[in-house]
Every structure is written in structure tokens, then in C-alpha cells.
Design an enzyme around this catalytic site. Structure first.
Site, PDB file in Angstrom:
ATOM      1  N   HIS A  70       1.004  -1.235   0.076  1.00 33.21           N
ATOM      2  CA  HIS A  70      -0.137  -0.122  -0.158  1.00 33.21           C
ATOM      3  C   HIS A  70       0.878   1.284   0.118  1.00 33.21           C
ATOM      4  CE1 HIS A  70      -2.666   2.860   1.947  1.00 33.21           C
ATOM      5  NE2 HIS A  70      -3.596   2.554   1.022  1.00 33.21           N
ATOM      6  N   ASP A 109      -6.121   1.775  -2.052  1.00 31.33           N
ATOM      7  CA  ASP A 109      -6.804   1.463  -0.937  1.00 31.33           C
ATOM      8  C   ASP A 109      -7.620   0.152  -1.030  1.00 31.33           C
ATOM      9  OD1 ASP A 109      -5.611   3.682   0.183  1.00 31.33           O
ATOM     10  OD2 ASP A 109      -7.643   5.019   0.152  1.00 31.33           O
TER      11      ASP A 109
END
Length: 146
Positions: free
Chosen positions: A74, A120
Site C-alpha cells: 500500500h 486503498d
């Protein structure tokens, strides 16, 4: 201010050490929190804010497990999104929906919003598939994340 410091500052906004229900949070982090709650409804989002070497503030060293690796990916995804002109992932909002644990980024997002939403979304899905080890929550970063 150095962009890396800005990212750390933004990540600290969700740290459970100073968080309260009425403290402001960058909107994107609020959306990310909601995505996590969509895919992992049985665990509070803040359990992911100070986990391993990469979940939460900053990130260095070798991820401690698969969940921490989700956070490293991420972080790297946000670094790629920052290469888009005027794209600040921690503050960029986007359109998405959650339906029965399934996340979908909506088509009306611009390039930055689409990239951040996908970062996300993929992280939240990764969190849902990775085991959570309580021993990797709030670890000694200096000792374990070199």
C-alpha cells in the site's frame, strides 16, 4: 516540508496513541478506514494503524508477516500515485462503494483519485485475506524494523 515527513505526519493522524472520535482525519484516510471496515468488519480499523513495520506511521525494514506486507505494498502504491501530477494520496478523496464486503472504485474518479482508490481497495482486500497476529501490534520499530 519533505514529502516523506508529510506522509509520516498524515499516517500519525490515525495512530491510536492520540486518536479520539472527534479528532480530524484527512478525508482519504477516513475513506480508507471505511474500506477496511467493509472488508474486515470483525476488527476495528485502528488495529491496522500501528501494526508491524509498515502499517501506520512510516515504514522500513522487512515486513513481519503477510498483513504487514499488505501495508508495504500500500505504501509503495501511494508512492506510485504521487507520480501523477498534483496527486497527494493521503488527502485525495474518491468515489467508491461497499456492498456486502465487496469494494468497487467508481468510474467518475480522475486519474489520481482512481489510483488512490485502487491502492486503498487492494490494501483492504489484502487485509481481509491476511492473518492478524496480536504479537505484531505496536511492536518496537527500532528493534524489529531495521
Amino acid at each position: 516540508m519533505n514529502p516523506a515527513h508529510l506522509l509520516i505526519l498524515a499516517a500519525v493522524c490515525v495512530s491510536p496513541l492520540g486518536a479520539s472520535s472527534n479528532r480530524p482525519m484527512p478525508l482519504n484516510l477516513y475513506q480508507f478506514k471505511n474500506m477496511i471496515q467493509c472488508t474486515v468488519p470483525n476488527r476495528s480499523w485502528w488495529h491496522f494503524a500501528d501494526y508491524g513495520c509498515y502499517c501506520g506511521r512510516g515504514g522500513s525494514g522487512t515486513p513481519v508477516d503477510d498483513l504487514d506486507r499488505c501495508c508495504q505494498i500500500h505504501d509503495n502504491c501511494y508512492n506510485e500515485a504521487e507520480k501523477i501530477s498534483r496527486c497527494w494520496p493521503y488527502f485525495k478523496t474518491y468515489s467508491y462503494e461497499c456492498s456486502q464486503g465487496t469494494l468497487t472504485c467508481k468510474g467518475g474518479n480522475n486519474a489520481c483519485a482512481a489510483a488512490v482508490c485502487d491502492c486503498d481497495r487492494l490494501a483492504a482486500i489484502c487485509f481481509a485475506g491476511a492473518p492478524y497476529n496480536d504479537n505484531n501490534y505496536n511492536i518496537d520499530l527500532k528493534a524489529r524494523c531495521q
